[in-house]
Motif scaffolding. Structure first.
Motif, PDB file in Angstrom:
ATOM      1  N   ILE A 160      14.369   0.071   0.835  1.00  0.00           N
ATOM      2  CA  ILE A 160      13.003   0.600   0.804  1.00  0.00           C
ATOM      3  C   ILE A 160      12.291   0.011  -0.394  1.00  0.00           C
ATOM      4  CG2 ILE A 160      11.587   2.696   0.667  1.00  0.00           C
ATOM      5  CD1 ILE A 160      13.989   4.253   1.704  1.00  0.00           C
ATOM      6  N   LYS A 161      11.063  -0.413  -0.215  1.00  0.00           N
ATOM      7  CA  LYS A 161      10.264  -0.981  -1.298  1.00  0.00           C
ATOM      8  C   LYS A 161       9.206   0.018  -1.722  1.00  0.00           C
ATOM      9  CE  LYS A 161       8.532  -4.302  -3.872  1.00  0.00           C
ATOM     10  NZ  LYS A 161       7.448  -3.479  -4.407  1.00  0.00           N
ATOM     11  N   SER A 162       8.889   0.056  -3.027  1.00  0.00           N
ATOM     12  CA  SER A 162       7.961   1.061  -3.531  1.00  0.00           C
ATOM     13  C   SER A 162       6.511   0.580  -3.581  1.00  0.00           C
ATOM     14  CB  SER A 162       8.382   1.504  -4.941  1.00  0.00           C
ATOM     15  OG  SER A 162       8.307   0.426  -5.833  1.00  0.00           O
ATOM     16  N   THR A 163       6.147  -0.521  -2.933  1.00  0.00           N
ATOM     17  CA  THR A 163       4.777  -1.016  -2.879  1.00  0.00           C
ATOM     18  C   THR A 163       4.297  -1.005  -1.431  1.00  0.00           C
ATOM     19  OG1 THR A 163       5.205  -2.439  -4.759  1.00  0.00           O
ATOM     20  CG2 THR A 163       3.252  -2.920  -3.444  1.00  0.00           C
ATOM     21  N   LYS A 164       3.072  -0.539  -1.181  1.00  0.00           N
ATOM     22  CA  LYS A 164       2.623  -0.280   0.185  1.00  0.00           C
ATOM     23  C   LYS A 164       1.914  -1.445   0.860  1.00  0.00           C
ATOM     24  CE  LYS A 164       2.291   4.740  -0.171  1.00  0.00           C
ATOM     25  NZ  LYS A 164       1.427   5.935   0.005  1.00  0.00           N
ATOM     26  N   SER A 165       1.452  -2.430   0.106  1.00  0.00           N
ATOM     27  CA  SER A 165       0.703  -3.519   0.716  1.00  0.00           C
ATOM     28  C   SER A 165       1.622  -4.538   1.367  1.00  0.00           C
ATOM     29  CB  SER A 165      -0.158  -4.193  -0.356  1.00  0.00           C
ATOM     30  OG  SER A 165       0.664  -4.739  -1.359  1.00  0.00           O
ATOM     31  N   TRP A 166       1.198  -5.089   2.453  1.00  0.00           N
ATOM     32  CA  TRP A 166       1.839  -6.233   3.102  1.00  0.00           C
ATOM     33  C   TRP A 166       3.137  -5.894   3.800  1.00  0.00           C
ATOM     34  CZ3 TRP A 166       6.515  -8.812   2.136  1.00  0.00           C
ATOM     35  CH2 TRP A 166       6.660 -10.084   2.680  1.00  0.00           C
ATOM     36  N   LEU A 167       3.836  -4.860   3.367  1.00  0.00           N
ATOM     37  CA  LEU A 167       5.229  -4.660   3.757  1.00  0.00           C
ATOM     38  C   LEU A 167       5.407  -4.114   5.167  1.00  0.00           C
ATOM     39  CD1 LEU A 167       6.295  -3.240   0.335  1.00  0.00           C
ATOM     40  CD2 LEU A 167       7.041  -5.402   1.296  1.00  0.00           C
ATOM     41  N   ASN A 168       4.506  -3.257   5.611  1.00  0.00           N
ATOM     42  CA  ASN A 168       4.657  -2.696   6.953  1.00  0.00           C
ATOM     43  C   ASN A 168       4.667  -3.780   8.028  1.00  0.00           C
ATOM     44  OD1 ASN A 168       4.826  -0.037   6.078  1.00  0.00           O
ATOM     45  ND2 ASN A 168       2.593   0.246   6.114  1.00  0.00           N
ATOM     46  N   ASP A 169       3.857  -4.824   7.813  1.00  0.00           N
ATOM     47  CA  ASP A 169       3.794  -5.913   8.790  1.00  0.00           C
ATOM     48  C   ASP A 169       5.080  -6.727   8.824  1.00  0.00           C
ATOM     49  OD1 ASP A 169       1.237  -5.121   9.355  1.00  0.00           O
ATOM     50  OD2 ASP A 169       0.308  -6.580   8.003  1.00  0.00           O
ATOM     51  N   HIS A 170       5.905  -6.592   7.783  1.00  0.00           N
ATOM     52  CA  HIS A 170       7.150  -7.351   7.715  1.00  0.00           C
ATOM     53  C   HIS A 170       8.372  -6.467   7.937  1.00  0.00           C
ATOM     54  CE1 HIS A 170       4.272 -10.075   5.864  1.00  0.00           C
ATOM     55  NE2 HIS A 170       5.133 -11.065   6.037  1.00  0.00           N
ATOM     56  N   GLY A 171       8.158  -5.267   8.459  1.00  0.00           N
ATOM     57  CA  GLY A 171       9.269  -4.406   8.834  1.00  0.00           C
ATOM     58  C   GLY A 171      10.039  -3.815   7.672  1.00  0.00           C
ATOM     59  N   VAL A 172       9.376  -3.671   6.507  1.00  0.00           N
ATOM     60  CA  VAL A 172      10.039  -3.107   5.325  1.00  0.00           C
ATOM     61  C   VAL A 172       9.575  -1.673   5.130  1.00  0.00           C
ATOM     62  CG1 VAL A 172      10.405  -3.321   2.841  1.00  0.00           C
ATOM     63  CG2 VAL A 172      10.182  -5.373   4.261  1.00  0.00           C
ATOM     64  N   GLY A 173      10.520  -0.738   5.039  1.00  0.00           N
ATOM     65  CA  GLY A 173      10.182   0.656   4.797  1.00  0.00           C
ATOM     66  C   GLY A 173       9.536   0.825   3.432  1.00  0.00           C
ATOM     67  N   VAL A 174       8.574   1.740   3.328  1.00  0.00           N
ATOM     68  CA  VAL A 174       7.820   1.922   2.088  1.00  0.00           C
ATOM     69  C   VAL A 174       8.067   3.314   1.522  1.00  0.00           C
ATOM     70  CG1 VAL A 174       5.526   1.941   1.038  1.00  0.00           C
ATOM     71  CG2 VAL A 174       6.047   0.317   2.861  1.00  0.00           C
ATOM     72  N   LEU A 175       8.373   3.368   0.237  1.00  0.00           N
ATOM     73  CA  LEU A 175       8.544   4.637  -0.462  1.00  0.00           C
ATOM     74  C   LEU A 175       7.178   5.136  -0.911  1.00  0.00           C
ATOM     75  CD1 LEU A 175      10.379   6.778  -1.888  1.00  0.00           C
ATOM     76  CD2 LEU A 175      10.387   5.258  -3.876  1.00  0.00           C
ATOM     77  N   ASP A 176       6.812   6.367  -0.487  1.00  0.00           N
ATOM     78  CA  ASP A 176       5.527   6.920  -0.938  1.00  0.00           C
ATOM     79  C   ASP A 176       5.566   7.088  -2.457  1.00  0.00           C
ATOM     80  OD1 ASP A 176       7.473   9.091  -0.283  1.00  0.00           O
ATOM     81  OD2 ASP A 176       5.934  10.340  -1.198  1.00  0.00           O
ATOM     82  N   TRP A 177       4.410   6.832  -3.095  1.00  0.00           N
ATOM     83  CA  TRP A 177       4.382   6.798  -4.564  1.00  0.00           C
ATOM     84  C   TRP A 177       3.047   7.338  -5.051  1.00  0.00           C
ATOM     85  CZ3 TRP A 177       8.608   5.776  -7.297  1.00  0.00           C
ATOM     86  CH2 TRP A 177       8.475   5.615  -8.680  1.00  0.00           C
ATOM     87  N   PRO A 178       3.036   8.355  -5.941  1.00  0.00           N
ATOM     88  CA  PRO A 178       1.766   8.901  -6.446  1.00  0.00           C
ATOM     89  C   PRO A 178       1.020   7.884  -7.287  1.00  0.00           C
ATOM     90  CG  PRO A 178       3.622   9.825  -7.645  1.00  0.00           C
ATOM     91  CD  PRO A 178       4.206   9.041  -6.514  1.00  0.00           C
ATOM     92  N   ALA A 179      -0.309   7.913  -7.215  1.00  0.00           N
ATOM     93  CA  ALA A 179      -1.128   6.931  -7.928  1.00  0.00           C
ATOM     94  C   ALA A 179      -1.081   7.152  -9.431  1.00  0.00           C
ATOM     95  CB  ALA A 179      -2.577   7.029  -7.437  1.00  0.00           C
ATOM     96  N   ASN A 180      -1.312   6.045 -10.165  1.00  0.00           N
ATOM     97  CA  ASN A 180      -1.423   6.090 -11.628  1.00  0.00           C
ATOM     98  C   ASN A 180      -0.211   6.751 -12.274  1.00  0.00           C
ATOM     99  OD1 ASN A 180      -2.763   5.487 -13.994  1.00  0.00           O
ATOM    100  ND2 ASN A 180      -3.854   7.430 -14.087  1.00  0.00           N
TER     101      ASN A 180
END
Length: 301
Positions: A234-254
Motif C-alpha cells: 500500500i502506498k501513502s500517496t493518492k495521486s496517480w496510483l489508482n490508475d496503476h492498480g496500487v492500493g492507497v492508504l488514507d492520510w490526513p492532510a497537513n
C-alpha cells in the motif's frame, strides 16, 4: 528531595502561606509536592531564625513574580531582553540574578519544536485516522510503503531563537515557532517499509504533478518490487496510483508529524551536523555517505 536548600522561592512562599493559614504539615507537603521532612525543616528553620542566615536576596517576591509574568507573556525573549525589561521596571538585579530567578521558576532555555498549523476540522480528521489505524495489525503495517520528500541544507547548525519552557511544555502553543528560512539545499525523495529503504532520488526541479508521477513510475514502483518482491503493498500517496492498480492508504492532510519517514529524515540530518559540505554536489555525497541510516548503494539523480 527532602532538603530545605532544594526548595525554590515559590515553594517556600507556598509553604509559608499555608503554614500561616494553620494547615498541617502533611497537607502542606501534599499540596506542594514535597516531603513532610522538607516542609518541617523549612518551618522550623524560619521559627528559629536560621532562615535569615546568609546574604539577603536582592529581589522581592513581588519582583520575582513580575519576572515570571514577563517570561510567560513571550517565551521567545532571550535572557538579555528579559533582564533589560525587568530592570527597566525598577528592579535592581544583575543579568546572572535574572538567569537564576528564571531557572528557579522551573524554566530551561530550549530549541522550540515546529508544529504545523491545524484547524479544528483537521484535528478531528487526525484523531479519527489515529483511532482507526490503532486497530491495525503488524501484518497490515508491513504492507505499507511510505514515501516522502525532504530538503537537506548545506548548513545544519542554525537553530534559530531558543524558548523558555518548563517540563511538559514542548508542545505548548506559546513555545512553538512557525518555521525558519533555509540556505542552499537539495530536495530528496525516499521510501521506506518494514522490509527496508528504497534508493534515494535527488530532485532537480520543483515537484509538480508530472514530475512526481515520473518519480512514482521510475523510482517508487521499482523500489516496491525490490522491497516487497511479489507481495501486495500500500502506498501513502493518492495521486496517480489508482490508475496503476496500487492500493492507497488514507492520510490526513497537513500531517508530516504522523509520517514515520520524517523520523528517518531527522536521524540522517542529525548525523550530518558535523559535516560542512560547500556545495550541492558535496551535500549529495554526504547524504549517500556510508554509515548514515538511509545509506544504500544506489541513488538516482
Amino acid at each position: 528531595m527532602g532538603k530545605t536548600a532544594d526548595l525554590t522561592v515559590v515553594q517556600k512562599t507556598i509553604i509559608d502561606t499555608l503554614h500561616k493559614e494553620g494547615k498541617p504539615q502533611t497537607f502542606i507537603a501534599k499540596e506542594d509536592g514535597r516531603s513532610q521532612s522538607a516542609v518541617s525543616k523549612h518551618v522550623n528553620r524560619k521559627l528559629s531564625g536560621r532562615e535569615k542566615c546568609g546574604r539577603k536576596r536582592c529581589t522581592t517576591n513581588r519582583e520575582n513574580c513580575s519576572l515570571e509574568r514577563l517570561v510567560k507573556q513571550n517565551r521567545f525573549k532571550n535572557l538579555g531582553e528579559l533582564h533589560k525589561e525587568w530592570t527597566e521596571a525598577g528592579v535592581k538585579a544583575s543579568r546572572a540574578t535574572t538567569y537564576r530567578r528564571v531557572k528557579e521558576f522551573g524554566y530551561s532555555c530550549c530549541i522550540p519544536l515546529v508544529k504545523p498549523l491545524l484547524n479544528h476540522r483537521r484535528r478531528q480528521r487526525r484523531l479519527t485516522w489515529a483511532k482507526e489505524k490503532k486497530k491495525w495489525t503488524v501484518a497490515q503495517w508491513c504492507k505499507v510503503l511510505f514515501s516522502d520528500e525532504s530538503k537537506f541544507c548545506i548548513s545544519f547548525g542554525v537553530q534559530g531563537p531558543r524558548v523558555w519552557r518548563k517540563g511538559g511544555e514542548a508542545h505548548s502553543p506559546s513555545c512553538l515557532k512557525s518555521g525558519v528560512k533555509f540556505p542552499q539545499s537539495v530536495m530528496i525523495w525516499g521510501a521506506m517499509s518494514s522490509a527496508g529503504v528504497g534508493p534515494l532520488c535527488f530532485l532537480k526541479t520543483k515537484v509538480t504533478a508530472p514530475v512526481y508521477q515520473e518519480i512514482l513510475g521510475h523510482v517508487m514502483l521499482p523500489s516496491a518490487d525490490q522491497l516487497f518482491k511479489n507481495a501486495d503493498f500500500i502506498k501513502s500517496t493518492k495521486s496517480w496510483l489508482n490508475d496503476h492498480g496500487v492500493g492507497v492508504l488514507d492520510w490526513p492532510a497537513n500531517s508530516p508529524d504522523l509520517h514515520p519517514l520524517e523520523n528517518l529524515w531527522g536521524i540522517v540530518k542529525r548525523k550530518m551536523r558535523n559535516n560542512r559540505p560547500k556545495n550541492a554536489d558535496e551535500l549529495k555525497a554526504t547524504v549517500k555517505k556510508p554509515g548514515l541510516p538511509y545509506h544504500l548503494s544506489s541513488a538516482t539523480d
